[in-house]
Design an enzyme around this catalytic site. Structure first.
Site: not given
Ligand code: PAF
Length: 283
Positions: A30-34, A36-37, A149, A185
């Site tokens: 859902m963006g706002y990457l950190h 973890g992503h 998480k 998060s």
């Molecule tokens: O974990 C998330 O960021 C969201 O629940 C996901 C998997 C991208 C679905 O919108």
């Protein structure tokens, strides 16, 4: 890196990759990457020929009293991070592109959401499954990456893929933490400096619980109440839930005779944070 906004565009590219026999790693976000992503992207890069990241703040997984409107967003920064981390396609659809009509068919989680976050965020995981299924159908990846998480989310998606015979490997990746132990998060950006410090109590309490379990404590109620007391030392903290469940079916256990998950959701100020720890049973 290409940014694709439409389903038609991204499908064309993916078809092209499929013809060449290339594997595709997918990281839905859902963006706002950190960081973890970025650890998910790194794994996808390592294990696949091509990497797709999606950014979509999915309205169907938020209930009306939740933070859909104020959910943090920074597309330019996310785009740069994706570019720097070797992403091939960033999929950034609009809400109209994903949900042009109200769905006639929805997903209803049968079990697995009667505990933990699912019990308190009614319909949340139906919305998560709906968007993930749509994204899977659009991107048709070889492997898809999710953080542990959101342990319940990961288990539900693994089950959805199994129950619906979807040919995609679901890969769970370890929780990445701040130096003070707080799980990363996008919602950590809501925390004040004091709240950020206080939030470190969550992981500390889980670690203590793990230690006591591994050293012979068997009383589930006592373990839960120790976690609660420890977290509530911080005046900004309010417990949403503390549960101990079997990792396989996410049902509450009354004794520790299997691999268990201790999972918590805690409000620090107004921010709801989740965390968990898995305890293997060697008894
Ligand atoms: O974990 C998330 O960021 C969201 O629940 C996901 C998997 C991208 C679905 O919108």
């Amino acid at each position: 890196m290409k940014v694709n906004y439409t389903i038609i565009e991204i499908r064309e590219k993916i078809k092209d990759w499929n013809k060449q026999g290339l594997s595709v790693g997918f990281v839905p976000t859902m963006g706002y990457l950190h960081t973890g992503h970025l650890s998910l992207i790194e794994a996808a890069k390592r294990e696949n020929d091509k990497v797709v990241v999606s950014i979509f703040v999915n309205p169907t997984q938020f209930s009306p009293n939740e933070d859909l409107e104020k959910y943090p967003r920074n597309f330019e920064k996310d785009k740069l991070l994706c570019e720097q981390n070797g992403v091939d396609i960033l999929f950034f659809p609009t809400e109209q592109e994903i949900y042009p009509n109200k769905n006639l068919i929805n997903i209803d989680i049968n079990k697995l959401d009667n505990n933990l976050c699912g019990r308190l965020r009614i319909g949340h995981f139906n919305g998560v499954c709906l968007i993930v299924l749509k994204l899977f159908n659009i991107i048709k990846p070889t492997n898809a990456y999710f953080g542990k998480k959101d342990f319940q989310q990961l288990q539900i998606i693994k089950n959805m893929v199994k129950d619906f015979n979807i040919d995609i490997n679901i890969i769970g990746m370890p929780i990445i933490r701040e130096k003070n132990g707080l799980a990363l998060s996008s919602r950590n950006s809501y925390l004040s400096k004091e709240e950020f410090e206080d939030a470190s109590i969550i992981n500390k309490s889980l670690q203590k619980a793990k230690y006591s379990l591994e050293n012979g404590e068997t009383d589930i109620k006592k373990i839960i109440s120790n976690i609660e007391n420890s977290i509530l030392q911080k005046l900004t903290a309010k417990i949403d839930y503390i549960e101990i469940v079997d990792t396989k079916n996410l049902q509450k256990v009354d004794k520790i005779d299997c691999e268990v998950l201790i999972s918590v959701a805690v409000f620090i100020g107004k921010t709801r944070l989740i965390d968990n720890i898995v305890i293997q049973n060697n008894m």
